[in-house]
Design a protein around this motif. Structure first.
Motif, PDB file in Angstrom:
ATOM      1  N   UNK A 265      25.431  12.029  42.286  1.00  0.00           N
ATOM      2  CA  UNK A 265      25.461  11.372  40.986  1.00  0.00           C
ATOM      3  C   UNK A 265      26.896  11.004  40.610  1.00  0.00           C
ATOM      4  N   UNK A 266      27.840  11.915  40.902  1.00  0.00           N
ATOM      5  CA  UNK A 266      29.234  11.639  40.549  1.00  0.00           C
ATOM      6  C   UNK A 266      29.761  10.402  41.260  1.00  0.00           C
ATOM      7  N   UNK A 267      29.383  10.236  42.539  1.00  0.00           N
ATOM      8  CA  UNK A 267      29.890   9.077  43.286  1.00  0.00           C
ATOM      9  C   UNK A 267      29.320   7.781  42.725  1.00  0.00           C
ATOM     10  N   UNK A 268      28.080   7.814  42.283  1.00  0.00           N
ATOM     11  CA  UNK A 268      27.486   6.611  41.693  1.00  0.00           C
ATOM     12  C   UNK A 268      28.165   6.296  40.367  1.00  0.00           C
ATOM     13  N   UNK A 269      28.344   7.320  39.534  1.00  0.00           N
ATOM     14  CA  UNK A 269      28.952   7.096  38.229  1.00  0.00           C
ATOM     15  C   UNK A 269      30.449   6.797  38.331  1.00  0.00           C
ATOM     16  N   UNK A 270      31.062   7.130  39.473  1.00  0.00           N
ATOM     17  CA  UNK A 270      32.475   6.772  39.648  1.00  0.00           C
ATOM     18  C   UNK A 270      32.652   5.255  39.733  1.00  0.00           C
ATOM     19  N   UNK A 271      31.581   4.553  39.972  1.00  0.00           N
ATOM     20  CA  UNK A 271      31.618   3.088  39.995  1.00  0.00           C
ATOM     21  C   UNK A 271      31.525   2.486  38.600  1.00  0.00           C
ATOM     22  N   UNK A 272      31.388   3.337  37.600  1.00  0.00           N
ATOM     23  CA  UNK A 272      31.298   2.871  36.217  1.00  0.00           C
ATOM     24  C   UNK A 272      29.964   2.198  35.934  1.00  0.00           C
ATOM     25  N   UNK A 273      30.041   1.178  35.099  1.00  0.00           N
ATOM     26  CA  UNK A 273      28.818   0.455  34.733  1.00  0.00           C
ATOM     27  C   UNK A 273      28.139  -0.158  35.953  1.00  0.00           C
ATOM     28  N   UNK A 274      28.919  -0.539  36.963  1.00  0.00           N
ATOM     29  CA  UNK A 274      28.324  -1.127  38.166  1.00  0.00           C
ATOM     30  C   UNK A 274      27.466  -0.105  38.901  1.00  0.00           C
TER      31      UNK A 274
ATOM     32  N   UNK B 127      17.880   8.996  35.164  1.00  0.00           N
ATOM     33  CA  UNK B 127      18.817  10.125  35.291  1.00  0.00           C
ATOM     34  C   UNK B 127      20.273   9.669  35.238  1.00  0.00           C
ATOM     35  N   UNK B 128      20.674   8.628  35.986  1.00  0.00           N
ATOM     36  CA  UNK B 128      22.062   8.169  35.865  1.00  0.00           C
ATOM     37  C   UNK B 128      22.380   7.636  34.461  1.00  0.00           C
ATOM     38  N   UNK B 129      21.407   6.967  33.837  1.00  0.00           N
ATOM     39  CA  UNK B 129      21.598   6.479  32.472  1.00  0.00           C
ATOM     40  C   UNK B 129      21.864   7.649  31.531  1.00  0.00           C
ATOM     41  N   UNK B 130      21.033   8.685  31.620  1.00  0.00           N
ATOM     42  CA  UNK B 130      21.208   9.868  30.770  1.00  0.00           C
ATOM     43  C   UNK B 130      22.526  10.572  31.064  1.00  0.00           C
ATOM     44  N   UNK B 131      22.894  10.663  32.335  1.00  0.00           N
ATOM     45  CA  UNK B 131      24.140  11.330  32.710  1.00  0.00           C
ATOM     46  C   UNK B 131      25.347  10.587  32.139  1.00  0.00           C
ATOM     47  N   UNK B 132      25.335   9.272  32.237  1.00  0.00           N
ATOM     48  CA  UNK B 132      26.458   8.484  31.723  1.00  0.00           C
ATOM     49  C   UNK B 132      26.565   8.629  30.202  1.00  0.00           C
ATOM     50  N   UNK B 133      25.436   8.613  29.514  1.00  0.00           N
ATOM     51  CA  UNK B 133      25.441   8.785  28.059  1.00  0.00           C
ATOM     52  C   UNK B 133      25.931  10.188  27.706  1.00  0.00           C
TER      53      UNK B 133
END
Length: 150
Positions: A1-10, A29-35
């Protein structure tokens, strides 16, 4: 999840894209994690929504151009699931595009709509609204949980 969110909004866009397509993945899940990490909620929602909409639209085009054999082999949607989706669609038509998130038959519904040559722009509009509403509800639930925990 961290590697995906390291890309930011992309990263959210990419997760939404894959989750909307025939590739099994979760966009919520990624949406909730970013929020939960404090990212602006509406920005998160926008990128996840656009990605998911494009991914779901790809299912329509798979149904439009692919053979049933290809769909069964590559999309991993067997004939039984397609028949279930077609029975479920009877009499309800294009309005079922808003239910593309259903775990068992969601992708099959959109593929069936493509196979039946349902009007693309109507399907696109219904998909856009259905996905947007789903993500708004998910965003509000996430924000509610964060406020309860905080």
């Amino acid at each position: 999840m961290d590697s995906i969110l390291s890309l930011g909004y992309w990263g959210l866009f990419f997760c939404g894209l894959l989750a909307g397509s025939i590739i099994p993945m979760n966009a919520e899940a990624p949406l909730a994690a970013a929020i939960a990490m404090g990212w602006p909620s509406w920005g998160c929602l926008f990128f996840a929504w656009i990605g998911n909409l494009i991914g779901a639209t790809s299912n329509y085009f798979i149904g439009l151009i692919a053979s049933p054999e290809w769909i069964e082999k590559h999309a991993r949607i067997n004939k039984k699931k397609m028949e279930k989706a077609q029975r479920f669609m009877q009499g309800k038509g294009i309005w079922l595009a808003g239910l593309n998130f259903l775990p068992s038959v969601g992708n099959a519904l959109i593929i069936c709509l493509g196979m039946s040559r349902a009007p693309f722009w109507k399907i696109f509009f219904i998909l856009a609204i259905g996905i947007f509403v789903r993500f708004v509800v998910w965003m509000w639930l996430t924000q509610g949980m964060i406020s309860v925990v905080s």
